[in-house]
Write an enzyme that holds these catalytic residues in place. Sequence first.
Site, PDB file in Angstrom:
ATOM      1  N   GLU A   1     -42.900   7.136   9.073  1.00 61.80           N
ATOM      2  CA  GLU A   1     -41.730   6.893   9.931  1.00 61.80           C
ATOM      3  C   GLU A   1     -41.865   7.602  11.271  1.00 61.80           C
ATOM      4  OE1 GLU A   1     -41.869   8.983   7.487  1.00 61.80           O
ATOM      5  OE2 GLU A   1     -40.453  10.652   7.640  1.00 61.80           O
TER       6      GLU A   1
ATOM      7  N   CYS B   1     -42.770  12.778   1.644  1.00 63.46           N
ATOM      8  CA  CYS B   1     -42.755  14.229   1.736  1.00 63.46           C
ATOM      9  C   CYS B   1     -41.834  14.824   0.661  1.00 63.46           C
ATOM     10  CB  CYS B   1     -42.377  14.647   3.157  1.00 63.46           C
ATOM     11  SG  CYS B   1     -42.855  16.334   3.555  1.00 63.46           S
TER      12      CYS B   1
ATOM     13  N   HIS C   1     -46.057  11.171   7.004  1.00 64.36           N
ATOM     14  CA  HIS C   1     -44.803  10.587   7.509  1.00 64.36           C
ATOM     15  C   HIS C   1     -45.038   9.302   8.310  1.00 64.36           C
ATOM     16  CE1 HIS C   1     -41.987  13.846   6.470  1.00 64.36           C
ATOM     17  NE2 HIS C   1     -43.026  14.644   6.641  1.00 64.36           N
TER      18      HIS C   1
END
Lengths: 79, 222
Positions: free
Chosen positions: B198, B86, B196
């Site tokens: 994560e 990002c 994302h």
Amino acid sequence: MKARVIVTLKNGVLDPQGKAIEGALGGLGFAEVSSVRQGKVFDVELAGTDKAAARTKLERMCEKLLANTVIENYAIEIA
Amino acid sequence: MKTAVIVFPGSNRDRDMFHALEHITGTRPLSVWHTESTVPDVDLVIVPGGFSYGDYLRAGAIAARSPILKDLVAKAGSGVAVLGVCNGFQILTEAGLLPGALMRNAGLTFVCREIRMETVNNATRFSSKFRKGQVWRCPVAHHDGNYFADAETLKRIEDNDQVIFRYTDGSNPNGSINDIAGITNAKGNVLGMMPHPENLIEPLNGGVEGRLLFESLLDEAA
């Protein structure tokens, strides 16, 4: 010494913000507007009086930070 | 696997990244503040998401000129794995570690939702645990994710298989050229991506496919 740096998007790079502004101007009745491209203006004050040296420095500032030369052009005006 | 996360003023996905890395690698990542001059010797350096410097000037522009970036560029040059997610992707393009640029989303709105993307190249250290062509859901949350590169650069990264992830099934959230969601550098040791991974590591997140990315790196480091 005062200088102005103008950063604009290169031709061919899509400018969604410019398009939105163009649409809003049309909506306000400015039917003659056929295109808007959004850019940035930086007013920079520099020490010294050597305009050529200032221009060289400003070009370096543009290349290193003020413009992203992948997508943007820049122009320098020295007062 | 030893990891480090670089933190800037305005980073906000750094803790998500710490959690994911600690959970998956079993080792707590090192936190590196942007004013430091040396990136510690680790197997993976992460530039996390957020809004470094409030996206002033251009997203990632100021962070890309931070003191720590000098050593990050050197480490990347020597082959250390670097992942930017990002805002991290934006910072890596601004720093010249990845080609192209990330511009304002074509729809002009901030997008925060799940997209579908395809792993189009699984022959990299970041994607070896995915099946080639694997389509997975992943969250995105950004305002400037519209990937752009000039025609010549685009041809080069496509010909060189540097596009790793591509938005699919009409879920391109930002107008990104060629539906690009994630690319590597020519050498393949730097990956930047807008989604994302994560945030997709626990069943509670709605999926665990994000783990595959970190497990690919874990395999590589083993």
